[in-house]
Design a protein around this motif. Structure first.
Motif, PDB file in Angstrom:
ATOM      1  N   ARG A   1       0.763  -1.370   0.186  1.00  0.00           N
ATOM      2  CA  ARG A   1      -0.109  -0.089  -0.085  1.00  0.00           C
ATOM      3  C   ARG A   1       0.960   1.020  -0.122  1.00  0.00           C
ATOM      4  O   ARG A   1       2.034   1.218   0.390  1.00  0.00           O
ATOM      5  CB  ARG A   1      -0.816   0.210   1.065  1.00  0.00           C
ATOM      6  N   GLY A   2       0.189   2.319  -0.123  1.00  0.00           N
ATOM      7  CA  GLY A   2       0.895   3.586  -0.131  1.00  0.00           C
ATOM      8  C   GLY A   2       1.227   4.494  -1.391  1.00  0.00           C
ATOM      9  O   GLY A   2       0.298   4.164  -2.400  1.00  0.00           O
ATOM     10  N   ALA A   3       2.218   5.094  -1.768  1.00  0.00           N
ATOM     11  CA  ALA A   3       2.344   5.910  -2.924  1.00  0.00           C
ATOM     12  C   ALA A   3       2.575   5.413  -4.273  1.00  0.00           C
ATOM     13  O   ALA A   3       3.348   4.274  -4.125  1.00  0.00           O
ATOM     14  CB  ALA A   3       3.581   6.988  -2.570  1.00  0.00           C
ATOM     15  N   ILE A   4       1.954   5.439  -5.309  1.00  0.00           N
ATOM     16  CA  ILE A   4       2.084   4.723  -6.650  1.00  0.00           C
ATOM     17  C   ILE A   4       1.711   6.296  -7.558  1.00  0.00           C
ATOM     18  O   ILE A   4       0.813   6.852  -7.140  1.00  0.00           O
ATOM     19  CB  ILE A   4       1.053   3.391  -6.700  1.00  0.00           C
ATOM     20  N   ILE A   5       2.471   5.844  -8.706  1.00  0.00           N
ATOM     21  CA  ILE A   5       2.264   7.053  -9.733  1.00  0.00           C
ATOM     22  C   ILE A   5       1.491   6.182 -10.676  1.00  0.00           C
ATOM     23  O   ILE A   5       1.831   5.249 -11.377  1.00  0.00           O
ATOM     24  CB  ILE A   5       3.419   7.660 -10.135  1.00  0.00           C
ATOM     25  N   PHE A   6       0.318   6.816 -11.180  1.00  0.00           N
ATOM     26  CA  PHE A   6      -0.473   6.332 -12.178  1.00  0.00           C
ATOM     27  C   PHE A   6      -0.346   7.508 -13.334  1.00  0.00           C
ATOM     28  O   PHE A   6      -0.397   8.543 -13.264  1.00  0.00           O
ATOM     29  CB  PHE A   6      -1.951   6.279 -12.105  1.00  0.00           C
ATOM     30  N   THR A   7      -0.022   6.984 -14.565  1.00  0.00           N
ATOM     31  CA  THR A   7       0.154   8.069 -15.805  1.00  0.00           C
ATOM     32  C   THR A   7      -0.369   7.502 -17.066  1.00  0.00           C
ATOM     33  O   THR A   7      -0.144   6.111 -17.097  1.00  0.00           O
ATOM     34  CB  THR A   7       1.628   8.544 -15.724  1.00  0.00           C
ATOM     35  N   ASN A   8      -0.429   8.010 -18.150  1.00  0.00           N
ATOM     36  CA  ASN A   8      -0.808   7.513 -19.434  1.00  0.00           C
ATOM     37  C   ASN A   8       0.355   8.117 -20.305  1.00  0.00           C
ATOM     38  O   ASN A   8       0.297   7.910 -21.462  1.00  0.00           O
ATOM     39  CB  ASN A   8      -2.402   8.077 -20.113  1.00  0.00           C
ATOM     40  N   ASP A   9       1.248   8.665 -19.650  1.00  0.00           N
ATOM     41  CA  ASP A   9       2.402   9.058 -20.540  1.00  0.00           C
ATOM     42  C   ASP A   9       3.623   7.835 -20.354  1.00  0.00           C
ATOM     43  O   ASP A   9       4.121   7.760 -19.544  1.00  0.00           O
ATOM     44  CB  ASP A   9       3.070  10.254 -19.824  1.00  0.00           C
ATOM     45  N   LEU A 103       4.454  10.401   0.560  1.00  0.00           N
ATOM     46  CA  LEU A 103       3.176  10.300   0.761  1.00  0.00           C
ATOM     47  C   LEU A 103       3.004  11.119   2.091  1.00  0.00           C
ATOM     48  O   LEU A 103       3.488  11.058   3.222  1.00  0.00           O
ATOM     49  CB  LEU A 103       2.991   8.912   0.983  1.00  0.00           C
ATOM     50  N   GLU A 104       1.815  11.848   1.948  1.00  0.00           N
ATOM     51  CA  GLU A 104       1.532  12.861   3.096  1.00  0.00           C
ATOM     52  C   GLU A 104       0.045  12.720   3.497  1.00  0.00           C
ATOM     53  O   GLU A 104      -0.171  11.579   3.391  1.00  0.00           O
ATOM     54  CB  GLU A 104       1.870  14.329   2.805  1.00  0.00           C
ATOM     55  N   LYS A 105      -0.833  13.776   3.696  1.00  0.00           N
ATOM     56  CA  LYS A 105      -2.151  13.580   4.260  1.00  0.00           C
ATOM     57  C   LYS A 105      -3.010  13.121   3.296  1.00  0.00           C
ATOM     58  O   LYS A 105      -4.141  13.810   3.179  1.00  0.00           O
ATOM     59  CB  LYS A 105      -2.407  14.916   4.970  1.00  0.00           C
ATOM     60  N   LEU A 106      -2.584  12.185   2.371  1.00  0.00           N
ATOM     61  CA  LEU A 106      -3.758  11.698   1.402  1.00  0.00           C
ATOM     62  C   LEU A 106      -4.573  10.466   1.900  1.00  0.00           C
ATOM     63  O   LEU A 106      -3.711   9.437   2.203  1.00  0.00           O
ATOM     64  CB  LEU A 106      -3.087  11.301   0.116  1.00  0.00           C
ATOM     65  N   GLU A 107      -5.636  10.381   1.830  1.00  0.00           N
ATOM     66  CA  GLU A 107      -6.419   9.299   2.540  1.00  0.00           C
ATOM     67  C   GLU A 107      -6.093   8.135   1.709  1.00  0.00           C
ATOM     68  O   GLU A 107      -6.017   8.152   0.387  1.00  0.00           O
ATOM     69  CB  GLU A 107      -7.840   9.314   2.471  1.00  0.00           C
ATOM     70  N   GLU A 108      -6.189   6.656   2.171  1.00  0.00           N
ATOM     71  CA  GLU A 108      -5.861   5.650   1.515  1.00  0.00           C
ATOM     72  C   GLU A 108      -7.008   5.588   0.536  1.00  0.00           C
ATOM     73  O   GLU A 108      -8.080   5.763   0.691  1.00  0.00           O
ATOM     74  CB  GLU A 108      -5.817   4.510   2.256  1.00  0.00           C
ATOM     75  N   GLY A 109      -6.703   5.157  -0.719  1.00  0.00           N
ATOM     76  CA  GLY A 109      -7.550   4.915  -1.693  1.00  0.00           C
ATOM     77  C   GLY A 109      -7.948   6.295  -2.473  1.00  0.00           C
ATOM     78  O   GLY A 109      -8.609   6.062  -3.594  1.00  0.00           O
ATOM     79  N   LYS A 110      -7.254   7.261  -2.345  1.00  0.00           N
ATOM     80  CA  LYS A 110      -7.415   8.389  -2.930  1.00  0.00           C
ATOM     81  C   LYS A 110      -6.495   9.053  -3.749  1.00  0.00           C
ATOM     82  O   LYS A 110      -5.284   8.316  -3.505  1.00  0.00           O
ATOM     83  CB  LYS A 110      -7.656   9.728  -2.055  1.00  0.00           C
ATOM     84  N   PHE A 111      -6.552  10.113  -4.497  1.00  0.00           N
ATOM     85  CA  PHE A 111      -5.573  10.227  -5.567  1.00  0.00           C
ATOM     86  C   PHE A 111      -5.372  12.068  -5.573  1.00  0.00           C
ATOM     87  O   PHE A 111      -6.332  12.566  -5.179  1.00  0.00           O
ATOM     88  CB  PHE A 111      -5.587   9.715  -6.823  1.00  0.00           C
ATOM     89  N   ARG A 112      -4.393  12.429  -6.340  1.00  0.00           N
ATOM     90  CA  ARG A 112      -4.484  13.751  -6.590  1.00  0.00           C
ATOM     91  C   ARG A 112      -3.474  13.887  -7.914  1.00  0.00           C
ATOM     92  O   ARG A 112      -2.590  13.067  -7.986  1.00  0.00           O
ATOM     93  CB  ARG A 112      -3.876  14.573  -5.657  1.00  0.00           C
ATOM     94  N   GLU A 113      -3.526  14.914  -8.564  1.00  0.00           N
ATOM     95  CA  GLU A 113      -2.614  15.330  -9.657  1.00  0.00           C
ATOM     96  C   GLU A 113      -1.249  15.759  -9.322  1.00  0.00           C
ATOM     97  O   GLU A 113      -1.437  16.639  -8.251  1.00  0.00           O
ATOM     98  CB  GLU A 113      -3.361  16.412 -10.489  1.00  0.00           C
ATOM     99  N   LEU A 114      -0.294  15.379  -9.937  1.00  0.00           N
ATOM    100  CA  LEU A 114       0.858  16.039  -9.741  1.00  0.00           C
ATOM    101  C   LEU A 114       1.052  17.330 -10.432  1.00  0.00           C
ATOM    102  O   LEU A 114       0.418  17.566 -11.394  1.00  0.00           O
ATOM    103  CB  LEU A 114       2.145  15.048 -10.196  1.00  0.00           C
TER     104      LEU A 114
END
Length: 137
Positions: A1-9, A103-114
């Motif tokens: 679990r934890g930080a993962i980067i999703f991208t279509n690039d 990985l900071e105050k991002l709830e598990e299962g949530k995402f944000r844009e870089l």
């Protein structure tokens, strides 16, 4: 679990994930029982498990049941295999950092844009960065 980067690039993904980029990934590992004595030091020297060599850039015990590990190459299930070989049962494994992204105050299962700054920061960490930065739009 934890930080993962999703991208279509695809180029961005290839640059970050290729071992030659040497992007650090930091993990917190928690075990069910006390950590085997000397495991952190052995992991930093390198451990061979079933013919595969695994080596952490850094590994340090946080307490008797938790270790902080930084990997550069990050082979498939590396931490789990090393811990299993040492007789340690992994209870929790969390990636807390990829390169300059913590990985900071991002709830598990949530995402944000870089942000653009974060993307450029990640790319600047890649080895052979001159060719990487020239490829930026």
């Amino acid at each position: 679990r934890g930080a993962i980067i999703f991208t279509n690039d695809g180029d961005f993904a290839a640059k970050l994930s290729h071992p030659s980029s040497e992007i650090e990934k930091e993990y917190l590992v928690e075990t069910s029982y006390p950590l085997p004595e000397g495991l952190a030091a052995r992991f930093m020297r390198g451990i061979r498990v079933e013919g595969v060599f695994y080596k952490a850039k850094s590994a340090e015990n946080v307490n008797t049941h938790k270790m902080r590990i930084v990997l550069v190459e990050g082979k498939n299930r590396e931490i789990r295999r090393v811990f299993s070989d040492a007789g340690a049962s992994v209870r929790s494994l969390q990636r807390v950092r990829i390169g300059n992204l913590r990985l900071e105050k991002l709830e598990e299962g949530k995402f944000r844009e870089l942000s653009e700054k974060e993307v450029k920061g990640l790319l600047s960490l890649c080895k052979n960065q001159e060719s990487v930065i020239k490829a930026l739009p």
